[in-house]
Design a protein around this motif. Structure first.
Motif, PDB file in Angstrom:
ATOM      1  N   PRO A 192      51.478  31.432  44.478  1.00 51.90           N
ATOM      2  CA  PRO A 192      50.981  31.209  45.844  1.00 51.90           C
ATOM      3  C   PRO A 192      51.425  29.889  46.455  1.00 51.90           C
ATOM      4  O   PRO A 192      51.667  29.817  47.664  1.00 51.90           O
ATOM      5  N   ALA A 193      51.578  28.850  45.648  1.00 55.28           N
ATOM      6  CA  ALA A 193      52.000  27.546  46.174  1.00 55.28           C
ATOM      7  C   ALA A 193      53.472  27.526  46.563  1.00 55.28           C
ATOM      8  O   ALA A 193      53.921  26.586  47.238  1.00 55.28           O
ATOM      9  N   MET A 194      54.229  28.551  46.136  1.00 48.22           N
ATOM     10  CA  MET A 194      55.661  28.587  46.443  1.00 48.22           C
ATOM     11  C   MET A 194      55.967  29.774  47.359  1.00 48.22           C
ATOM     12  O   MET A 194      55.662  29.752  48.528  1.00 48.22           O
ATOM     13  N   ASP A 195      56.534  30.856  46.819  1.00 53.38           N
ATOM     14  CA  ASP A 195      56.904  31.982  47.682  1.00 53.38           C
ATOM     15  C   ASP A 195      55.757  32.955  47.932  1.00 53.38           C
ATOM     16  O   ASP A 195      55.843  33.806  48.814  1.00 53.38           O
ATOM     17  N   ASN A 196      54.713  32.864  47.116  1.00 51.69           N
ATOM     18  CA  ASN A 196      53.514  33.696  47.280  1.00 51.69           C
ATOM     19  C   ASN A 196      53.854  35.193  47.322  1.00 51.69           C
ATOM     20  O   ASN A 196      53.474  35.911  48.246  1.00 51.69           O
ATOM     21  N   ASP A 197      54.580  35.653  46.302  1.00 52.34           N
ATOM     22  CA  ASP A 197      54.972  37.066  46.217  1.00 52.34           C
ATOM     23  C   ASP A 197      54.050  37.828  45.268  1.00 52.34           C
ATOM     24  O   ASP A 197      53.667  37.316  44.217  1.00 52.34           O
ATOM     25  N   ASP A 198      53.713  39.044  45.652  1.00 53.34           N
ATOM     26  CA  ASP A 198      52.855  39.898  44.826  1.00 53.34           C
ATOM     27  C   ASP A 198      53.646  40.902  44.002  1.00 53.34           C
ATOM     28  O   ASP A 198      53.096  41.530  43.087  1.00 53.34           O
ATOM     29  N   LEU A 199      54.936  41.078  44.342  1.00 55.93           N
ATOM     30  CA  LEU A 199      55.740  42.115  43.705  1.00 55.93           C
ATOM     31  C   LEU A 199      57.061  41.531  43.242  1.00 55.93           C
ATOM     32  O   LEU A 199      57.712  40.769  43.961  1.00 55.93           O
ATOM     33  N   ARG A 200      57.458  41.879  42.016  1.00 57.41           N
ATOM     34  CA  ARG A 200      58.740  41.445  41.460  1.00 57.41           C
ATOM     35  C   ARG A 200      59.325  42.628  40.706  1.00 57.41           C
ATOM     36  O   ARG A 200      58.750  43.122  39.763  1.00 57.41           O
ATOM     37  N   ARG A 201      60.481  43.133  41.177  1.00 57.86           N
ATOM     38  CA  ARG A 201      61.137  44.278  40.542  1.00 57.86           C
ATOM     39  C   ARG A 201      60.206  45.479  40.431  1.00 57.86           C
ATOM     40  O   ARG A 201      60.166  46.169  39.417  1.00 57.86           O
ATOM     41  N   GLY A 202      59.425  45.693  41.484  1.00 54.57           N
ATOM     42  CA  GLY A 202      58.562  46.866  41.539  1.00 54.57           C
ATOM     43  C   GLY A 202      57.265  46.747  40.761  1.00 54.57           C
ATOM     44  O   GLY A 202      56.495  47.710  40.699  1.00 54.57           O
ATOM     45  N   LYS A 203      56.998  45.589  40.162  1.00 54.19           N
ATOM     46  CA  LYS A 203      55.779  45.387  39.372  1.00 54.19           C
ATOM     47  C   LYS A 203      55.002  44.187  39.913  1.00 54.19           C
ATOM     48  O   LYS A 203      55.596  43.303  40.540  1.00 54.19           O
TER      49      LYS A 203
END
Length: 295
Positions: free
Chosen positions: A87-98
């Motif tokens: 969350p402190a950086m790119d705040n992504d919930d998904l990586r390679r579909g997971k």
């Protein structure tokens, strides 16, 4: 052997190494190893280990000489993805579909898993190895330290975070990605050559230049895929870069301009290795794969 088969072979070898090096339940707090393994075994293409093995082969080395370096650079790459997603950086919930590591576990565990993978990479390179001389190991540790630290990948991420929402020039964008993505790609090639005991300064320099060009090509292709790919194949939302107003090569050069730059980098990178003949063919095939991939 086709490059797809070579990559599969290398991926299996790398994953066998990592699986044996980081057991699933050999700890007073198994959740740490579980999170480390979650970050490591999440469907990556293992491009950086492939570069290590193929550069080692080009330099007259054996797979055994490249094993530790290949595992180490994948630990560094996986740690960087875990931390980039926070969350402190790119705040992504998904990586390679997971779900990303901090979603699958929690934020503190993801930070610690990244920290552990980072330090483990250098433990691997410093272990006694019958296939590599101590002087080579010291060179390899220095190479990976520079590429992954405040003069390499971490610097690129810091620049990226400091310029969120700001317009970048083409020169700034290239400098950012040369550090954030390209530094580890260059290091992978250099590590492979060093593991083989290469002392040819011209070959080392050609490998570095090849890596610099392919690092930028890799990023341009990623930017194009964000526009032209689909969510299921990419493993992340299609168009996410545009939605987040991220600086990209298509945004600065236009789609056709980005494609033309990709083609130019591809041609220049291959020209660097063609003088080495058949021993360089696998790396040339890998360059073809990078610019023609669909995810």
């Amino acid at each position: 052997m086709l490059i797809a088969d070579r990559l599969k072979q290398i991926r299996l070898r790398t994953e066998q190494q990592l699986d044996s090096l980081i057991p699933e339940a050999d700890s007073i707090e198994p959740s740490l190893q579980q999170a480390m393994r979650y970050g490591l075994f999440n469907g990556g293409k293992r491009i950086r280990p492939a570069l290590v093995y193929l550069a080692c082969e080009l330099s007259g080395g054996t797979p055994e000489q490249a094993d530790k370096a290949a595992a180490a650079i994948e630990c560094i790459h996986s740690y960087s993805l875990i931390h980039d997603d926070l969350p402190a950086m790119d705040n992504d919930d998904l990586r390679r579909g997971k779900p990303t590591c901090h979603i699958a576990f929690d934020e503190a565990t993801a930070i610690l898993a990244g920290d552990a993978l980072l330090t483990f990479a250098f433990e691997l390179l410093s272990q006694a190895d019958p296939h590599i001389q101590p002087t080579q190991q010291l060179q390899m540790i220095r190479c990976l330290s520079k590429a992954s630290g405040e003069r390499g990948m971490v610097l690129g991420q810091a620049f990226d975070l400091a310029h969120v929402g700001q317009a970048l020039t083409l020169e700034q964008l290239q400098a950012m990605h040369s550090h954030k993505t390209g530094a580890l790609i260059v290091a992978a090639l250099e590590l492979g050559a060093l593991a083989a005991g290469s002392t040819d300064p011209h070959k080392l320099e050609h490998l570095r230049q090849f890596g610099q060009k392919m690092g930028l090509a890799f990023q341009i292709k990623d930017d194009l895929l964000d526009i032209e790919g689909d969510t299921e194949t990419l493993g992340k939302p299609q168009g996410s870069d545009q939605l987040q107003n991220k600086p990209t090569y298509p945004a600065l050069l236009g789609l056709e301009g980005a494609r033309e730059r990709l083609k130019q980098l591809h041609h220049e990178s291959i020209a660097l290795l063609e003088p080495y003949g058949e021993p360089a063919q696998a790396l040339i095939d890998l360059a073809d794969y990078i610019v023609n991939r669909n995810h």
